[in-house]
Enzyme design. Sequence first.
Site: not given
Lengths: 555, 555
Positions: B188, B261, B263-266
């Site tokens: 990412k 942002t 928790g974006t990855g989760c």
Amino acid sequence: MLMKTPLRSVLTIAGSDSSGGAGIQADLKTFAAHGCYGASVITALTAQNTQGVHGVHPCPPEFVAQQIHSVLEDLEINAIKTGMLYDVENTKQVVESLKTHYKNKPLPSLVCDPVCVSTSGHTLLHPESVELLIDELFPLATLITPNKAEAELLLSSRNPFADITSLEDMLSATEQLLSFGSAAVLLKGGHITSTMTDVIRISSGHPGINVVRQGLYDENMEILQTGIDVADHPELVVDVLYQSNGKKSLFVMPRVDSTSTHGTGCTLSSAIACELACGLTLEEATKNAAVFTHMGIEAAHPMGKGHGPLNHLHSLTTLKIPQRTLYNPYPFTRMLIQSTAKLWKEYVEHDFVKRLGRGVLEIEAFSHFIRQDYHFLKYYARAYGLLAAKSTSFLGIESSAQAILNILQEIQTHRALCESFCINFQELENTPEATTTTAYGSYLITVGLEGDATKLLVALMACLLGYGEVGLWLTKEASKENSWVVMEGNPYKKWIEDYAGQHYQNAVKIGLETIETLAIADPPSPARLEEWRGVWERCTRLERAFWDMAMDARK
Amino acid sequence: MLMKTPLRSVLTIAGSDSSGGAGIQADLKTFAAHGCYGASVITALTAQNTQGVHGVHPCPPEFVAQQIHSVLEDLEINAIKTGMLYDVENTKQVVESLKTHYKNKPLPSLVCDPVCVSTSGHTLLHPESVELLIDELFPLATLITPNKAEAELLLSSRNPFADITSLEDMLSATEQLLSFGSAAVLLKGGHITSTMTDVIRISSGHPGINVVRQGLYDENMEILQTGIDVADHPELVVDVLYQSNGKKSLFVMPRVDSTSTHGTGCTLSSAIACELACGLTLEEATKNAAVFTHMGIEAAHPMGKGHGPLNHLHSLTTLKIPQRTLYNPYPFTRMLIQSTAKLWKEYVEHDFVKRLGRGVLEIEAFSHFIRQDYHFLKYYARAYGLLAAKSTSFLGIESSAQAILNILQEIQTHRALCESFCINFQELENTPEATTTTAYGSYLITVGLEGDATKLLVALMACLLGYGEVGLWLTKEASKENSWVVMEGNPYKKWIEDYAGQHYQNAVKIGLETIETLAIADPPSPARLEEWRGVWERCTRLERAFWDMAMDARK
């Protein structure tokens, strides 16, 4: 966007159910279904599935406190729901944390679901915590929501064991439970069989009681019930709500025969918390939450080998058009263009357009085009007339009429342009209408006849936007150094300037605003959106065909 | 109902975020937004909020195993996502549990988000677990989804530290990460600044690479961009996807300036897991998930004092019409009736109807009614003609035509009935049309002109259903002992029997089926439903007025 503005946040303080059907998982799903933001403090982890609870790992009390502190010191919470608190230490910790945090400000609505034993018989609250729950937590609560077993457990802690088997028992139990100090008690009747006879007997014996019928057929609905074996549903579920202000209500629903009931209690109390967070009265909140839960059971997919979960998502559907943002002000129109990207390019970058921009378009092509466009604009203006007829606001009627006037002005320009090409008015009028013109024009009228205003606007936009796009594109290209677009001495310069000009571009912007506003005010279902895309594609195709026709006239 | 059929279930194995923005909470919200059923195994509890992680309570490894066992032994899981695994023991336990459970059957799609450090700098994976993650978990994974920091950490465990600062670095890092054994790597680029120049350079240097543009303006969209300061958005976010089958893709998006942002990855990895559970290819899944996540950031409400959560519910809306069930086969019509319950009762239980049932209705009233109904039925038939014109399927055209033929038969009955009351055909034709008749008839035609087929059907149903209801009600009442309804010697017996009869009732059932099917196939937005309710109410009111008019004729 579902999430409500202003944002409503709900906190659950409860156990975790690994299988996702109950506990904080059911709570978070319910919050989401209500458009509320969900936060969760976990009191204990369970390893469980639809067949039962296989293990519990309690969270250390100080860590329960730390979780509550992290949430409450940072987020604005509009309602709190408590579920499984598990043991004395955690129950104590929850009470103390809430008291500490809301010492100097009012506690939000607190719905306390006194979870004691799982459906499968697993202890979810240590017996010695019951007193604490009653003495310390209930007095803080807006509502407590025991079921039959929980009510019996709670009451037996104070008096000889009271078995609740009838609606009369429920009323007396609710009254006793209210004395524990919560502002209201909702005693759930899921495990008690009632009939309409019971309800009528109770309601006539208690004149002040409000009977809320839900999901039952009223009078004057003979036809809707034909074919349903109503005798299959004589059993009712009656929930009893008593409030400390004296209000009493019965919520009467048909009993659903289902094994998908895992997490019903968690879901109901969470849904009530959401409705309270949104400002509803307790009676309205309970009514809506009961319907939500009932439909979750009815709409459940069978899952697992035991009691499966409810379908928390039964009332949700997906919005297909993204929100308007600063960077994406016309998401609907953009989606239409992108869904027909190749066709759209073939239209607005048509060879006709390129030759026109270079100033080398054959006069036969342009002459044929302009004469047919003259006929087409008559259909186009008539379609706006239909749009006016379909508009239910003066604003809509006005903008349609304005569009017609703009078209009439375009006609004047056409006539002047034609005269510069030595085509006089009479010749214009006498030119026979080509099949391609009839196809496009009649299609607009057909769409106007068959659908609503938005569908017609979609059909009208392909032309309005496309010509604006062509005008702007050629002008932008012309402004580049050594451009292929020639404005100096281009016989079609006036045509390009008209469509790139402020007047036409303003009309395009009004059209865009109108259609985007409509698409947000009345967001289409996937089926309707697909229908609109079909109309858009057809019109883009008819536009391309229009210029194909003009090019063919060179032969 | 949003939840997909067949039901797709996704399991997250991750940490809990008390504030609800990341961890299993973000995962469960993402699953719900995708219509997937969510289960969750918790590896560690965190006390955190938008400002940071304040504490971690790891779950005992054997309890992690027990949770996984409870879920997998009971539920059919279509995709698994792992997030924060926290320490060596839990990482080991997750690997072993998955290997044990899927020893004899294929592992579902496994998306591994190698969560190592929180945005706020808190360690979420013990350093000694990194090797285990790489050696044991990655080889099981369909996809791993590291960000810049995680990729650097993972790679530095094997080689001298590799700083990833450019798109070129990303490509080389992705290639090295793929060698760890997962079937694909999504690196990412949220923390690396790229521009379109970089993308063009890379894509021309790597001919096989697929560039997926998202949320960027394409050509032929000049107008949509006017007014947007595109120069404000020169920065792009580029995610790089390499698959072990050799496929390479770049996902190019505009960078959103936002603090929402957390928790974006989760969210991204959960959304990919959902899409994979639904059967999409990895590239499609990544594309859709990236759009979902991007929109979640764009549509976020500011929350908390630090980095707020995404809005996971941005693409959801509420269905207003419940599903059809065995016990509730006509929920839309039922909702219409219940929304105008009082008015509906005043219509179908009108004094005119009651007097007709008792056989005491004055002939002047009936005569006036039947003459006006004769005129009304002409409008009514014409409205069905409009409905045929609005229908886009032969089935719709056929049922409209059949309705017209039914009305013509009703006219024949009227003529016969009139003759029995000594009103001849010429008299019927010559009766002046009353204003009430014009109002109702013209209103139907207006609705037919202004809206779509469903709206017109709503208008037509009030009459169709109401007369059926009256016929059935009177017949049912007549069948009771000592009934107030008299059939024997009732001059209006034939009229009652006609509307209660099989032929008319069948027509009603077809109308009900059609409207309920339409309302489900194209579920209305709240605004559209409100419009339909308005039409229904107006028609019910006009029906009541029609019988008021007949009663007034007695004076």
